[in-house]
Scaffold this motif. Structure first.
Motif, short mmCIF file in Angstrom:
data_model
loop_
_atom_site.label_atom_id
_atom_site.label_comp_id
_atom_site.label_asym_id
_atom_site.label_seq_id
_atom_site.Cartn_x
_atom_site.Cartn_y
_atom_site.Cartn_z
N SER A 5 9.65 8.72 3.04
CA SER A 5 10.07 9.94 2.36
C SER A 5 9.11 11.03 2.85
O SER A 5 7.93 10.77 3.08
N PHE A 6 9.62 12.24 3.06
CA PHE A 6 8.84 13.31 3.70
C PHE A 6 8.46 14.34 2.65
O PHE A 6 9.30 15.05 2.12
N PHE A 7 7.15 14.40 2.36
CA PHE A 7 6.66 15.34 1.34
C PHE A 7 5.98 16.51 2.04
O PHE A 7 4.91 16.36 2.63
N ILE A 8 6.60 17.69 1.96
CA ILE A 8 6.05 18.86 2.67
C ILE A 8 5.33 19.82 1.73
O ILE A 8 4.65 20.75 2.19
N GLY A 9 5.46 19.63 0.42
CA GLY A 9 4.74 20.49 -0.53
C GLY A 9 5.32 21.89 -0.63
O GLY A 9 6.44 22.16 -0.19
N CYS A 10 4.52 22.79 -1.18
CA CYS A 10 4.97 24.16 -1.46
C CYS A 10 4.55 25.17 -0.39
O CYS A 10 5.30 26.06 -0.02
N GLN A 11 3.31 25.04 0.09
CA GLN A 11 2.75 26.04 1.00
C GLN A 11 3.42 26.03 2.38
O GLN A 11 3.62 27.08 2.99
N ILE A 12 3.75 24.85 2.86
CA ILE A 12 4.29 24.75 4.22
C ILE A 12 5.63 25.47 4.39
O ILE A 12 5.76 26.31 5.29
N PRO A 13 6.65 25.19 3.58
CA PRO A 13 7.92 25.89 3.78
C PRO A 13 7.84 27.39 3.56
O PRO A 13 8.59 28.15 4.17
N SER A 14 6.93 27.83 2.71
CA SER A 14 6.85 29.26 2.40
C SER A 14 5.91 30.04 3.32
O SER A 14 6.14 31.22 3.59
N ARG A 15 4.86 29.38 3.84
CA ARG A 15 3.84 30.12 4.58
C ARG A 15 3.50 29.55 5.96
O ARG A 15 3.02 30.28 6.81
N VAL A 16 3.76 28.26 6.17
CA VAL A 16 3.47 27.67 7.49
C VAL A 16 4.64 26.78 7.91
O VAL A 16 4.47 25.58 8.17
N PRO A 17 5.85 27.34 7.99
CA PRO A 17 7.02 26.50 8.29
C PRO A 17 6.96 25.82 9.66
O PRO A 17 7.58 24.78 9.86
N GLN A 18 6.19 26.39 10.58
CA GLN A 18 6.08 25.78 11.91
C GLN A 18 5.38 24.43 11.87
O GLN A 18 5.56 23.60 12.77
N TYR A 19 4.58 24.18 10.83
CA TYR A 19 3.95 22.87 10.69
C TYR A 19 5.03 21.80 10.48
O TYR A 19 4.99 20.73 11.11
N GLU A 20 5.98 22.10 9.61
CA GLU A 20 7.05 21.14 9.34
C GLU A 20 7.92 20.90 10.57
O GLU A 20 8.18 19.74 10.94
N THR A 21 8.37 21.96 11.22
CA THR A 21 9.28 21.80 12.35
C THR A 21 8.60 21.07 13.51
O THR A 21 9.22 20.23 14.17
#
Length: 294
Positions: A5-21
């Motif tokens: 299961s992939f837990f990305i949290g709150c900060q990544i999608p809102s402020r550092v989306p390139q980390y996820e991609t």
């Protein structure tokens, strides 16, 4: 095939989306399958020192959601990782607080028995994928590139809870960087806090902590910072950009996220890795890549 299961949290999608991609693109190359659980909520970290019950309820709900799908959890954010590991540690004990939290979880139609294992992104690459397999996926390696690795605080400490690496002399992140051909430099302040938790509370102290790290990394002749935590990346990228703009003559030391660093050497295109999303220009890093893999 590994599946988490992939837990990305709150900060990544809102402020550092390139980390996820970038992380998704790299993991796909290694055959890691990621399950996105839409019911995931905040890891509870912001409440950990304010309301223990609220923190646990938020954190354990995520663990229960993953457990109910029979999956271990892969976490990108150091703070989320530390919070979830802390909740797991607390819930392993027995007491009225734990019973109350479990009661609330059951009211949501979930159950939690502590079966889900929480894995940091770097741990999965190092322990599950392995250095040898990583090297096989490289198309290019870095030459004469010095990297100042930023471990961050919450993955390393408390070590008895996180069980990530040696909190005094960690090597996992350094070895992953070295696998790409880059050199992880030895620098003072390496294991010190980046200052991000103090933003909005004591901005002067936050800036001072970062400035000391910047000075130490430059003294060690680093070409780039490399991070694996959104909070550290925000501090080294967004906040550093603001500090440089306010300080005439101060040259920045750009920060690259580890999956961006690794992804480039795996021949993943810069757009997918989100290189242009970083506030400070990191395009120069491509000039350090060799034409052929050793």
């Amino acid at each position: 095939m590994m599946r988490y299961s992939f837990f990305i949290g709150c900060q990544i999608p809102s402020r550092v989306p390139q980390y996820e991609t970038a992380a998704r693109a790299v993991l796909k190359k290694f055959g890691v399958e990621l399950a996105d659980i839409r019911q995931f909520n905040c890891c509870g970290y912001p409440m950990r020192n304010v309301d223990k019950k609220a923190f646990l309820l938020s954190s354990v709900k995520n663990l229960a959601l993953s457990e109910n799908q029979g999956l271990d959890m892969l976490v990108l954010c150091n703070c989320c990782f530390g919070a979830l590991k802390n909740a797991e540690h607390i819930m392993a004990e027995k007491g009225p607080l734990q019973d109350e939290v479990l009661g609330k979880i059951r009211e949501m139609g979930l159950d939690y028995q502590g079966k889900t294992r929480i894995r940091h992104y770097l741990s999965v690459l190092y322990h599950e994928t392995g250095i040898a397999a990583i090297k096989k996926q490289l198309h290019k390696t870095y030459k004469e590139l010095n990297i100042a690795v930023q471990y961050g605080c919450h993955a390393l400490r408390p070590s008895t809870v996180t069980q990530f690496d040696d909190p005094v002399a960690p090597s996992l992140f350094d070895e992953l960087v070295a696998a790409t051909g880059a050199k992880s430099v030895d620098w003072t302040n390496k294991l010190e806090c980046c200052g991000a938790p103090l933003i909005g509370t004591n901005d002067a102290l936050s800036a001072d902590l970062f400035s000391r790290k910047l000075e130490a990394a430059i003294k060690a002749e680093a070409d780039f910072f490399c991070t694996s935590c959104p909070y550290c990346q925000i501090q080294f990228d967004t906040v550093q950009q603001m500090l440089v703009e306010d300080s005439a003559g101060q040259k920045p030391l750009p920060s690259i996220l580890f999956p961006q660093l690794l992804g480039l050497s795996m021949n993943i295109d810069p757009q997918t890795l989100g290189l242009g999303a970083n506030k400070l220009d990191i395009s120069k890093i491509e000039s350090y890549l060799s034409k052929d893999k050793e």
